[in-house]
Design an enzyme around this catalytic site. Structure first.
Site, PDB file in Angstrom:
ATOM      1  CB  SER A   1      -0.652  -0.371   1.475  1.00  0.00           C
ATOM      2  OG  SER A   1      -1.845   0.868   1.226  1.00  0.00           O
TER       3      SER A   1
ATOM      4  NE  ARG B   1      -8.578   1.458  10.913  1.00  0.00           N
ATOM      5  CZ  ARG B   1      -8.045   1.562   9.959  1.00  0.00           C
ATOM      6  NH1 ARG B   1      -7.704   1.903   9.245  1.00  0.00           N
ATOM      7  NH2 ARG B   1      -7.178   0.115  10.768  1.00  0.00           N
TER       8      ARG B   1
ATOM      9  CG  ASP C   1      -5.773  -4.604  -3.999  1.00  0.00           C
ATOM     10  OD1 ASP C   1      -6.697  -2.945  -3.966  1.00  0.00           O
ATOM     11  OD2 ASP C   1      -4.737  -3.597  -3.926  1.00  0.00           O
TER      12      ASP C   1
ATOM     13  CG  HIS D   1      -5.637  -2.381   0.113  1.00  0.00           C
ATOM     14  ND1 HIS D   1      -4.392  -2.198  -0.492  1.00  0.00           N
ATOM     15  CD2 HIS D   1      -5.039  -1.696   0.678  1.00  0.00           C
ATOM     16  CE1 HIS D   1      -3.616  -1.521  -0.979  1.00  0.00           C
ATOM     17  NE2 HIS D   1      -3.769  -0.967   0.870  1.00  0.00           N
ATOM     18  CG  ASP D   2      -6.771  -4.677   5.067  1.00  0.00           C
ATOM     19  OD1 ASP D   2      -6.356  -4.085   4.808  1.00  0.00           O
ATOM     20  OD2 ASP D   2      -7.999  -4.360   6.485  1.00  0.00           O
TER      21      ASP D   2
END
Lengths: 395, 395
Positions: free
Chosen positions: A163, A233, A329, A362-363
């Site tokens: 990232s 967040r 992602d 993405h994580d």
């Protein structure tokens, strides 16, 4: 007590009691920022794992993402949870600390001990707040080179990051190619797209909309924009996952033992999960840092700096690259990695590329993805052989 | 002055001066809601275009989306802009008001004249606020049937809607199949996914995080949670577009004549656009309505109501369906429409389906998409022939 530390008792994390290291760069080692400002007399915090070999050739710099920090592979001093890459970094792990000396630097603008808006400006004795200068990904990397100089490390064996960490890896390879043997940009992109910027702007607006943000002066007045930061967040967190992962993990399942409330309390597990993400985040992160770091990412545009040709960033590079992306992602999707690979191919760089099949979004780079570990481990093993690094003693 | 109108002078939009119609359903025509509560003595606002024919067979109900309203095809009384479907509805247009009598009802829970949290509870003389009962998509449809009864329309020629409008269309076909000749659910889904719920929850949390929300009592104390609602709108708005549309429309372009500011003001055009979306939205929309309507969408789960088999909702249906989705819609992507088509196929319903190639994302259904207009126009023409509706006099 140093000027930097005068106001620390007001802050959520007392940086004097953190594990790891904190180096203060004095007035004789200023850092020129892209925005034109100069930082002088400032701290940079970092953590290390493993042992630097005699030739100082086994160092791996791990670059953290937006909300990460230097506590890669240990119990986090604030949250008490495992370090963000404990799965990957440690003795006998893919990034083997029996073999490599792993360094992670809290980014410039961060809130875990490096200079940032929650730190004190020694020139004024006041908290920086929004008077802190805007920083860029390249500035973060420049600060990291100062840490390497401090440690006497001329060349990194590898620089690795996912990232925003991957953006730092790209800057390392572009700005300091002679200091990098191998580079692994993971789940990243060479520039921020309009959609990336848009999501960040929502987060920034959420923070700034919180009256407790106080135009960035919240520390001074004893407040914290918890609500705005939590909303930021939550919005960001959705982009780190995938629709299929969310469906698999939560679907439309209700909180245990509950029926629809016909109200606005938590009904769905996914709501509870998101709220929890928001609440726990504000305990460890600074709202102004969030503003500065998202801004740095939004400003990131390597092709623009090289005449619109990303390849120009890597001409004659000797760095060995390994690009990794994940199928699900959608924040930095595979075509973004492929764009970088194409640029590297155009300058005949040594580059390998793997797209990992995963539904984790993405994580995925933070999670237990065996194929990902195999690709990264294989690349590091090959590169270590080329670099003439012996296998770990323990093997 | 009626109890409903007592507090109207405090409200942003004086509903007494809106164009269109407002019918008050008295205590003798209560509405039983899914949550168990009963509404009695409440207003429903609607607008019409064109003329109802003698046999009352040419009515098309257009169902609006989350932030839409009944002002489909005229200058909007609050914003002064074109109605949200002016491109599609009007004399000689795809939904031809020379031929059809078009009705659009402000949804239950809305803020443009229908009963909702910003209206007065006649039983108490107070604003409903969060004491307003939770409503569902099916409740919205039940209120619409009351308007049709009021207008003396037994069967709609067609019910058409995109997004949340499409959910209403599905409920119409499931709950009142005898009152619908043709149904066109566009860019929609038969249930809300975890990701859909997650994005809505971010919006709700943004609103509730605004201290001016005052636990939903903002009207009473003369405040409005503008900042929270704007953030909610900004986050949602990103989901209405597509990455490729954002890239094409804005890319990384800076505000005209500007360089990077190295600050937190607007640098990128996409930031300015998003902020504008937030600012203009709060002028026309009520924050509590946003909470209620997003909740209704999150509760929407037709398969669950029919034993997990969506097909059971449409057994023996005589309704003619036309499903339409858009390639770049990631909010309600094509597989969601296909799932509905499969359910309809399973009960041998009369159904056609088109996926329109477009890079405009979910919002494509609101925009000038010639293929979309052709598909919808063709379906309506065919259905009108089957229904025995003559072509418009003007043709």
């Amino acid at each position: 007590m140093r000027a930097h530390e005068r106001l620390h008792s007001n802050l959520p994390v007392d940086r004097r009691n953190l594990p790891g290291h904190r180096v203060f760069f004095g007035r004789d080692t200023p850092l020129q920022l892209d925005c034109g400002a100069v930082l002088a007399d400032f701290p940079v915090a970092y953590q290390t794992y493993g042992t630097l070999n005699k030739n100082r050739t086994n160092a791996i710099l791990v670059c953290h993402a937006l909300t990460g920090d230097q506590f890669v592979a240990e119990r986090h001093p604030v949250t008490g949870k495992d370090g963000w890459w404990s799965l990957m970094v440690g003795p006998g792990k893919t990034i083997d600390t029996n073999r490599f000396f792993v360094i992670c630097v809290n980014v410039l603008g961060g809130c875990m001990g490096s200079i940032g808006p929650a730190e004190v400006n020694p020139a004024t004795g006041e908290l920086w707040g929004l008077r802190f200068p805007i920083i860029t990904i390249a500035d973060m990397v420049r600060a990291q080179t100062m840490v390497l100089d401090h440690l006497g490390i001329e060349q990194l064996f590898a620089v690795i990051g996912g990232s925003m960490g991957g953006m730092q890896v790209l800057e390392w390879a572009a700005l300091f190619p002679e200091r990098v043997f191998a580079a692994v940009p993971i789940a990243t992109a060479s520039h921020h797209t309009a959609q990336n910027i848009a999501f960040h702007e929502v987060g920034r607006q959420a923070i700034m909309a919180d009256p407790d943000w106080c135009d960035g002066e919240y520390w001074r007045v004893g407040k914290r924009p918890h609500r705005g930061l939590a909303v930021a967040r939550m919005a960001a967190h959705i982009t780190y996952l995938s629709e299929s992962k969310l469906t698999k993990k939560f679907g439309r399942r209700l909180q245990t033992g509950k029926a629809l409330s016909y109200g606005f309390n938590v009904d769905f597990q996914v709501e509870s999960y998101l709220r929890h993400q928001g609440i726990t985040f504000v305990e460890r992160f600074d709202a102004n840092s969030y503003l500065y770091i998202t801004r740095a990412m939004d400003y990131f545009d390597m092709p623009a700096r090289y005449g619109g040709q990303l390849a120009n960033a890597f001409r004659d590079t000797k760095v060995r690259f390994c690009l990794i992306s994940f199928t699900s992602d959608w924040l930095y999707p595979t075509p973004e990695s492929r764009r970088i690979v194409h640029a590297l191919n155009a300058v005949a760089a040594n580059v390998s590329f793997a797209e990992i099949v995963s539904n984790a979004g993405h994580d995925a780079f933070l999670l237990d993805e065996p194929d990902f570990r195999r690709v990264l481990g294989g690349f590091l093993a090959g590169a270590a052989q080329h670099r003439g690094l012996a296998a770990a003693n323990s093997r």
